[in-house]
Write an enzyme that holds these catalytic residues in place. Structure first.
Site, PDB file in Angstrom:
ATOM      1  N   CYS A 106      35.480  12.239  43.325  1.00 16.10           N
ATOM      2  CA  CYS A 106      34.452  11.716  42.415  1.00 16.10           C
ATOM      3  C   CYS A 106      35.036  10.692  41.449  1.00 16.10           C
ATOM      4  CB  CYS A 106      33.804  12.859  41.643  1.00 16.10           C
ATOM      5  SG  CYS A 106      34.937  13.737  40.535  1.00 16.10           S
TER       6      CYS A 106
ATOM      7  N   TYR B 176      49.924  -5.600  40.436  1.00 16.25           N
ATOM      8  CA  TYR B 176      50.790  -5.647  39.257  1.00 16.25           C
ATOM      9  C   TYR B 176      51.813  -6.768  39.410  1.00 16.25           C
ATOM     10  CZ  TYR B 176      48.660  -1.160  38.034  1.00 16.25           C
ATOM     11  OH  TYR B 176      47.763  -0.175  37.706  1.00 16.25           O
TER      12      TYR B 176
ATOM     13  N   CYS C  15      38.597  11.629  37.120  1.00 19.89           N
ATOM     14  CA  CYS C  15      39.950  11.515  36.554  1.00 19.89           C
ATOM     15  C   CYS C  15      40.271  10.069  36.222  1.00 19.89           C
ATOM     16  CB  CYS C  15      40.978  12.081  37.528  1.00 19.89           C
ATOM     17  SG  CYS C  15      40.871  11.407  39.206  1.00 19.89           S
TER      18      CYS C  15
ATOM     19  N   GLU D 110      21.889  35.721  41.141  1.00 23.75           N
ATOM     20  CA  GLU D 110      21.409  34.433  41.627  1.00 23.75           C
ATOM     21  C   GLU D 110      20.041  34.624  42.270  1.00 23.75           C
ATOM     22  OE1 GLU D 110      20.290  30.953  42.830  1.00 23.75           O
ATOM     23  OE2 GLU D 110      22.068  31.172  41.542  1.00 23.75           O
TER      24      GLU D 110
ATOM     25  N   CYS E  94      39.943  16.741  35.288  1.00 21.97           N
ATOM     26  CA  CYS E  94      39.432  16.835  36.656  1.00 21.97           C
ATOM     27  C   CYS E  94      38.071  17.514  36.642  1.00 21.97           C
ATOM     28  CB  CYS E  94      40.414  17.645  37.506  1.00 21.97           C
ATOM     29  SG  CYS E  94      39.862  17.972  39.193  1.00 21.97           S
TER      30      CYS E  94
ATOM     31  N   ALA F 289      17.247  37.599  37.612  1.00 18.42           N
ATOM     32  CA  ALA F 289      17.662  38.541  36.567  1.00 18.42           C
ATOM     33  C   ALA F 289      16.724  38.500  35.375  1.00 18.42           C
ATOM     34  CB  ALA F 289      19.083  38.212  36.114  1.00 18.42           C
TER      35      ALA F 289
ATOM     36  N   ARG G 170      56.885   0.696  46.182  1.00 17.15           N
ATOM     37  CA  ARG G 170      55.455   0.844  46.484  1.00 17.15           C
ATOM     38  C   ARG G 170      54.863  -0.537  46.749  1.00 17.15           C
ATOM     39  NH1 ARG G 170      50.705   4.718  43.879  1.00 17.15           N
ATOM     40  NH2 ARG G 170      50.444   5.625  45.944  1.00 17.15           N
TER      41      ARG G 170
ATOM     42  N   CYS H 253      39.922  18.348  46.006  1.00 16.97           N
ATOM     43  CA  CYS H 253      39.468  17.129  45.326  1.00 16.97           C
ATOM     44  C   CYS H 253      38.223  16.619  46.030  1.00 16.97           C
ATOM     45  CB  CYS H 253      40.577  16.079  45.370  1.00 16.97           C
ATOM     46  SG  CYS H 253      40.053  14.426  44.877  1.00 16.97           S
TER      47      CYS H 253
END
Length: 642
Positions: free
Chosen positions: A349, A174, A352, A414, A365, A459, A222, A346
């Protein structure tokens, strides 16, 4: 609490103020503000929830210091006094929940686009953006001084809004980083050339902020420890800069890395699952050796024990944990209370980030649809029902546990002998092992909520009647899609699931038909096992369904592997061990092929639902192909609405 976490939950003094622990929620854009830059109630709720969840410091997302620096359609601003009341409400929400409240101020410089503001972009040096062909105007020496004033005025507004401190964004390519980096700073005036000149503008910003805001206000800076490309910032330069920043009045150093000059570099700013944990922590450790102020370390941290380890070994004084706070707003409290199995982890992936880069939708998310308020879908019911959920993949797990948390009596069927469905296969791909954490979380939720899990049972209507089901949720998943070609009937043709599950052992030379996510991840799986792999993709571009920060990393890995790729190609015939391709009219023959794997996606596996005389909801892949995020989202929505 685990004794290894003691350091993580110790208070720390920063600029005369005390944070209750060493966990920082760093800035990450949310797209929750109003289009004119005003903070919204959703902004307040989002940040207050993370403070309530146990963060020691909450830092608001980057806010523009002038309208021309607005880089998100729904980003927050601090360029004028009119924004102060809305920001004050956000600060209050954070502080009343026990965290220190800070806010980040920023200008993107040459990384901006006219699309966001309608104005021409400005930069440290004249720049033609190769992606948009936009030309950035170079600041004059006088305009640099004006910008210093705008940063300082923005910081003062942050203080007037009631925040405990401000973070000046000088990382990730930046504007302030553009002044510091030799890659972007080509100036010949006192702001360009030597490192001393290149750091002049950032240092002036810090001094001016301290002058305006006084000593009772935290200033964080930062910085990218390294930019990770030739001609960019090096750790030698940034450690020198860090020492000067401390002298100028910085109380806290937030050490990140890389630049947003393009997708390959963006992938290192926010590391995806292919990159290691603690990715930028080496830079924080280097900074800590040369400054006396506290240092924040960052880089794909999703575990409290891991976070504490960076403090215990002296690499940082605090840890910034961004995406993990999106996945679970209350992870610090859960870790402190010994409930680590209840933490949604987290999985890196970067869904986000892909959402944010689209610049339209609010932050979301893959593993947690309740990103603004924790468990907002769990509303106790007054009409308790007996619910049957068929399929314990991510959709079924989400539906069953949320429904049970709402008060329903849930039976989860299942057919396999473990929960997870396709996740168990996906987790076998290189870099994807952390998908297992989703199953660990839901396994704990099954116990907590009292779901009656029945494994190894396929099931049917009779099983549902036996459990007295009043509502059925079908989450039976998908199945590998076939192309419907005659060659698929050959004896050596299988699908990725059969290989990943261990049902089929492929021969040495494997042709993978389909160059999307599944095909490429299967290719890596086989390459790690020393197979000779060929990928055939009908489209011009492989990996088109991969996210913006994931694809460059995987492409880089594949380039350095032994994989062969034929794009714009289709299989026309398989005869024995010979596979014939049609590539835009050219005939290509592949010899000595042992195995062909079809990896072209999934189709619904809806085997139940018809004939039931109770309400039926269909979710996940059996309702149509979907990823983890969509599967969990539909499961949570249905489970919370029964």
């Amino acid at each position: 609490m685990d004794n290894r976490l003691n350091t993580l939950f110790q208070p720390i003094n920063i600029g005369g103020l005390t944070a209750r622990n060493r966990i920082v929620m760093p800035p990450m854009n949310t797209n929750l503000a109003h289009g004119d830059g005003f903070a919204s109630d959703r902004n307040r709720d989002y940040y207050a929830e993370r403070a309530r969840g146990g963060a020691g410091i909450v830092i608001l997302e980057a806010m523009f210091v002038e309208w021309a620096a607005k880089h998100r359609t729904f980003g927050m601003g601090v360029s004028q006094d009119k924004y102060i009341p809305g920001l004050a409400r956000v600060a209050q929400g954070i502080k009343e929940n026990g965290a220190l409240a800070m806010a980040q101020i920023n200008h993107n410089g040459r990384l901006l686009s006219e699309d966001a503001t309608g104005l021409q972009t400005v930069a440290v040096s004249t720049f033609v953006n190769p992606a948009t062909s936009e030309v950035s105007l170079e600041f004059s020496t006088e305009e640099v001084q004006e910008m210093v004033g705008k940063f300082a005025a923005a910081a003062l507004r942050v203080k007037e809004a009631g925040f405990d401190g401000v973070e000046i964004h000088g990382a990730h390519g930046y504007l302030l980083a553009q002044f510091l980096s030799p890659f972007t700073n080509k100036r010949t005036d006192p702001y360009g050339g030597s490192l001393e000149n290149r750091m002049r503008m950032p240092l002036q910003v810090v001094r001016r902020v301290r002058q305006l805001c006084g000593n009772d206000f935290i200033i964080s800076y930062r910085i990218s420890g390294e930019e990770y490309f030739q001609g960019g910032l090096t750790l030698k330069e940034t450690t020198q800069t860090a020492q000067e920043l401390e002298k100028a009045g910085v109380d806290l150093l937030d050490v990140s890395g890389s630049s947003l000059e393009g997708p390959p570099k963006l992938a290192k700013v926010i590391p995806c699952y292919y990159l290691p944990h603690g990715y930028h922590m080496h830079a924080a450790a280097a900074m800590k050796k040369v400054v006396s102020i506290p240092v924040i370390g960052v880089g794909r941290i999703n575990c409290a024990v891991e976070a504490a380890s960076y403090l215990n070994d002296g690499r940082a004084d605090l840890v910034a944990v961004g995406r993990q706070f999106i996945a679970d707003a209350h992870w610090p409290n859960k870790a402190r209370e010994g409930r680590s199995k209840e933490i949604r982890r987290c999985i890196a992936c970067n869904v986000c980030l892909d959402i944010l880069l689209a610049n339209k939708l609010p932050l979301t998310c893959a593993v947690n649809p309740s990103t603004i308020k924790a468990d907002e879908h769990v509303v106790p019911t007054n009409a308790r029902k007996k619910v049957a959920v068929v399929g314990a993949g991510p959709a079924g797990l989400a539906a069953a546990t949320v429904a049970a948390a709402c008060g329903h009596q849930v039976t989860l069927f299942e057919a396999g002998h473990q929960i997870g469905g396709q996740l168990n296969l996906a987790a076998k791909a290189p870099g994807k092992q952390e998908l297992v954490s989703i199953l660990e979380y839901y396994g704990e939720q099954i116990t907590i909520t009292g779901v009656d899990l029945k494994l190894g049972i396929k099931a049917d209507a009779a099983a549902m009647r036996e459990c007295g089901a009043e509502v059925a949720v079908i989450a039976s998943g998908g199945k590998p899609k076939a192309l419907g070609q005659a060659w698929e009937k050959a004896e050596n043709v299988f699908n990725a699931w059969e290989v990943l599950s261990g049902a089929v052992t492929p021969g040495h030379k494997v042709v993978i038909v389909g160059g999307g996510r599944v095909g490429l991840e299967t290719a890596e799986f086989l390459l790690e096992r020393n197979h000779d792999v060929v990928v055939v993709e009908a489209a011009a571009r492989i990996g088109a369904d991969l996210g913006l920060t994931v694809r460059p990393v995987l492409m880089n890995r594949l380039i350095r592997s032994a994989v062969n790729v034929f794009n714009n190609a289709t299989v026309s015939e398989i005869v024995g061990s010979t596979v014939t391709l049609d590539r835009m009219g050219d005939v290509i023959t592949l010899n000595r092929v042992d195995t062909v794997l079809v990896c072209v996606g999934t189709e619904a596996n809806l085997t139940l639902g018809e004939g039931l005389d109770i309400p039926v909801h269909t979710i996940g892949d059996c309702a149509g192909p979907s990823g983890i995020m969509e599967a969990i989202r539909t499961g949570v929505n249905v489970g919370g609405s029964l």
